[in-house]
Motif scaffolding. Structure first.
Motif, mmCIF file in Angstrom:
data_model
loop_
_atom_site.group_PDB
_atom_site.id
_atom_site.type_symbol
_atom_site.label_atom_id
_atom_site.label_comp_id
_atom_site.label_asym_id
_atom_site.label_seq_id
_atom_site.Cartn_x
_atom_site.Cartn_y
_atom_site.Cartn_z
ATOM 1 N N GLU A 1 104.675 69.272 -24.600
ATOM 2 C CA GLU A 1 104.271 67.868 -24.676
ATOM 3 C C GLU A 1 103.192 67.513 -23.655
ATOM 4 O O GLU A 1 102.468 66.520 -23.817
ATOM 5 N N ALA A 2 103.068 68.308 -22.594
ATOM 6 C CA ALA A 2 102.108 67.980 -21.538
ATOM 7 C C ALA A 2 100.666 68.205 -21.953
ATOM 8 O O ALA A 2 99.744 67.608 -21.385
ATOM 9 N N GLY A 3 100.447 69.062 -22.939
ATOM 10 C CA GLY A 3 99.086 69.315 -23.390
ATOM 11 C C GLY A 3 98.327 70.260 -22.471
ATOM 12 O O GLY A 3 98.814 70.645 -21.402
ATOM 13 N N HIS B 1 101.165 59.727 -19.888
ATOM 14 C CA HIS B 1 99.960 58.903 -20.025
ATOM 15 C C HIS B 1 98.728 59.795 -20.203
ATOM 16 O O HIS B 1 97.823 59.476 -20.988
ATOM 17 N N VAL B 2 98.684 60.908 -19.470
ATOM 18 C CA VAL B 2 97.551 61.836 -19.596
ATOM 19 C C VAL B 2 97.554 62.484 -20.977
ATOM 20 O O VAL B 2 96.532 62.515 -21.674
ATOM 21 N N ALA B 3 98.708 63.018 -21.378
ATOM 22 C CA ALA B 3 98.808 63.744 -22.643
ATOM 23 C C ALA B 3 98.503 62.844 -23.838
ATOM 24 O O ALA B 3 97.915 63.292 -24.831
ATOM 25 N N LEU B 4 98.901 61.576 -23.753
ATOM 26 C CA LEU B 4 98.647 60.625 -24.838
ATOM 27 C C LEU B 4 97.289 59.936 -24.692
ATOM 28 O O LEU B 4 96.947 59.082 -25.506
ATOM 29 N N ARG B 5 96.552 60.292 -23.660
ATOM 30 C CA ARG B 5 95.177 59.838 -23.439
ATOM 31 C C ARG B 5 95.078 58.312 -23.347
ATOM 32 O O ARG B 5 94.123 57.701 -23.824
ATOM 33 N N HIS B 6 96.084 57.727 -22.711
ATOM 34 C CA HIS B 6 96.091 56.279 -22.583
ATOM 35 C C HIS B 6 94.918 55.775 -21.756
ATOM 36 O O HIS B 6 94.340 54.720 -22.045
ATOM 37 N N GLY B 7 94.546 56.508 -20.692
ATOM 38 C CA GLY B 7 93.415 56.099 -19.875
ATOM 39 C C GLY B 7 92.120 56.074 -20.664
ATOM 40 O O GLY B 7 91.298 55.154 -20.528
ATOM 41 N N MET B 8 91.922 57.081 -21.518
ATOM 42 C CA MET B 8 90.710 57.126 -22.339
ATOM 43 C C MET B 8 90.712 55.989 -23.363
ATOM 44 O O MET B 8 89.672 55.406 -23.658
ATOM 45 N N ALA B 9 91.889 55.679 -23.901
ATOM 46 C CA ALA B 9 91.975 54.564 -24.846
ATOM 47 C C ALA B 9 91.669 53.242 -24.141
ATOM 48 O O ALA B 9 91.006 52.367 -24.707
ATOM 49 N N ASN B 10 92.141 53.095 -22.886
ATOM 50 C CA ASN B 10 91.814 51.899 -22.107
ATOM 51 C C ASN B 10 90.309 51.783 -21.923
ATOM 52 O O ASN B 10 89.732 50.694 -22.009
ATOM 53 N N MET B 11 89.666 52.916 -21.667
ATOM 54 C CA MET B 11 88.233 52.917 -21.442
ATOM 55 C C MET B 11 87.483 52.566 -22.723
ATOM 56 O O MET B 11 86.484 51.841 -22.701
ATOM 57 N N ALA B 12 87.968 53.067 -23.854
ATOM 58 C CA ALA B 12 87.333 52.744 -25.133
ATOM 59 C C ALA B 12 87.426 51.251 -25.407
ATOM 60 O O ALA B 12 86.468 50.627 -25.890
ATOM 61 N N ARG B 13 88.580 50.647 -25.102
ATOM 62 C CA ARG B 13 88.732 49.201 -25.298
ATOM 63 C C ARG B 13 87.797 48.426 -24.374
ATOM 64 O O ARG B 13 87.208 47.416 -24.762
ATOM 65 N N ALA B 14 87.670 48.924 -23.133
ATOM 66 C CA ALA B 14 86.794 48.251 -22.177
ATOM 67 C C ALA B 14 85.354 48.292 -22.637
ATOM 68 O O ALA B 14 84.618 47.306 -22.541
ATOM 69 N N GLN B 15 84.931 49.441 -23.164
ATOM 70 C CA GLN B 15 83.557 49.558 -23.622
ATOM 71 C C GLN B 15 83.310 48.639 -24.818
ATOM 72 O O GLN B 15 82.273 47.990 -24.917
ATOM 73 N N LYS B 16 84.287 48.576 -25.719
ATOM 74 C CA LYS B 16 84.149 47.701 -26.879
ATOM 75 C C LYS B 16 84.039 46.246 -26.446
ATOM 76 O O LYS B 16 83.238 45.472 -26.987
#
Length: 452
Positions: free
Chosen positions: A80-82, A132-147
């Motif tokens: 699960e850790a990726g 949070h890392v494995a599910l890429r939550h930080g990257m999703a937060n960044m995508a929302r911020a950019q949008k």
């Protein structure tokens, strides 16, 4: 077989069948990042993690570090850790917190270890952060911020394009810290639930008791009402509710295992060591100036000098950048830069950055302006004229857009031919202040000098 025995057997079979019929919830990264390679997570995480020791007292301890490393190794051995290069470092801070950047760089406060009742609780926090890392939550937060920046106006969208890194780039451009308050770490309640569930699976497989994760979070939640040491943790980890119930239900769907991974003696030694640690010297900060230098000149101006250029700007403004990025800088009044949970907005000032050039200067400029226009539907492109800047050919284009601060703004977009690099500067002002700002911008452009 008596009726009572037959009934008991039937109930057991029905219960087992009901549990078997239930399936583990599918957990996967948000669709907004599915096409982003994980190498980007690692790259961004390394950039952000490198800033932490500059702003927080990160320490190495011969007793605590092996204790943390062992837990990380055991938890990340689970599928699960990726495939991320996980690491963990200790921060001397009595507040209760832990955070992980995309790509697997993790940090834990000494206060969290002090507050934990057992090793399983610390492992629970780490499993939660790994999730949070494995599910890429930080990257999703960044995508929302950019949008959100795209919709907020050109002052946000330009910063994203300049740096090619979305929200992380614009945060760094505006001098916003990339530590525990970064937009990368602002998780939603749904993300917290997902991290709880995936963390439960990870702990169960590694031999840690998952229920201790929920108990520890609920213990912290009970103490959070008074703020203080716990408030920072819950600013980035909002309580999703029903944690213990959710974890208990998840455990019922997992293979039975022995919870024997914890090493009580090592936990006690680590906790005693943390209690005796002395505060290290505070890390030296860069006061928001990044790698460039600023000196006062004459006529109410000051001069910013980066690695490849120098330019004058008003004495009432400040230079915002990040260490190691001397040629990417925002020159602006402090009150004209606004940080929101979704990113950073610039309402007045100048954003400077090199951009990779493809093709000749004319084509590179057209491509750049097209990218800006695509990210900002309210953008209007006005007149353009050729100009020489610091002895190099350039082009000055007037743009207009909705301002993130309300009303409309005018942007003088300067592009300069620097070979394989397009040097860009966006001079931003509210539309009603254009007459006053125009002469200032022209003065700043005339002051530009490039290194040979």
């Amino acid at each position: 077989m008596t009726f009572r025995v037959r009934l008991a057997v039937a109930l057991c079979v029905l219960t087992a069948g009901a549990l078997f019929a239930q399936k583990l919830r599918e957990l996967k990264p948000a669709s907004s990042v599915q096409n982003v390679p994980i190498e980007k997570d690692i790259e961004i995480g390394k950039q952000a993690a490198a800033e932490v020791p500059k702003q927080m007292p990160v320490i190495d301890n011969a007793t605590v570090q092996p204790f943390l490393d062992r837990m990380i190794k055991e938890l990340t051995s689970e599928k699960e850790a990726g495939p991320y290069p996980y690491s963990i470092r200790l921060v001397y801070d009595p507040s209760i917190n832990a955070f992980a950047f995309p790509g697997g760089a993790m940090f834990i406060h000494t206060g969290l270890i002090t507050q934990a009742d057992n090793e399983d609780q610390i492992a629970g926090v780490l499993a939660h952060e790994i999730s949070h890392v494995a599910l890429r939550h930080g990257m999703a937060n960044m995508a929302r911020a950019q949008k959100a920046q795209m919709a907020a106006g050109i002052g946000g969208a330009i910063a994203s394009i300049f740096l090619g890194g979305g929200a992380l780039g614009s945060l760094a451009q505006a001098g916003i810290g990339l530590t525990a308050q970064s937009v990368l770490l602002k998780n939603s309640r749904d993300a917290e639930t997902e991290a709880d569930l995936l963390g439960t699976r990870m702990m169960n497989g590694a031999g840690y008791n998952p229920i201790e994760m929920a108990r520890f979070f609920e213990k912290l939640e009970a103490e959070a009402g008074g703020g203080g040491r716990v408030s920072e943790f819950f600013s980035n980890h909002p309580d999703p509710g029903n944690r213990i119930k959710n974890v208990e239900q998840e455990i019922q769907l997992l293979p039975r295992t022995r919870y024997d991974a914890a090493r009580p003696n090592q936990f006690r030694a680590a906790k005693e060591t943390v209690a005796e640690l002395k505060a290290p010297p505070k890390p030296r900060t860069e006061s928001g100036r990044g790698s460039g230098s600023v000196r006062q000149t004459s006529g109410g101006m000051q001069r910013y000098t980066g690695e490849t250029f120098a330019m004058d700007f008003p004495s009432g403004w400040q230079a915002f950048g990040t260490q190691g990025e001397a040629d990417r800088v925002t020159l602006a009044p402090r009150d004209s830069i606004r940080q929101t949970q979704d990113g950073t907005q610039v309402g007045r000032g100048t954003i400077i950055s090199p951009v990779r050039a493809t093709g000749n200067f004319r084509q590179a400029t057209e491509d750049f302006l097209r990218d800006v226009a695509q990210q900002n539907p309210s953008l209007r492109i006005g007149e353009s004229r050729d100009i020489r800047v610091g002895g190099a050919p350039g082009k000055l284009t007037q743009l207009s857009s909705e301002s993130p601060f309300g009303g409309r703004e005018t942007v003088y977009m300067l592009t300069v031919d620097r070979g394989d690099v397009l040097w860009t500067a966006a001079f931003i002002t509210p539309e009603q202040e254009l007459n006053k700002a125009q002469s200032l911008f022209e003065r700043m452009i005339r002051s530009v000098k490039f290194a040979k």
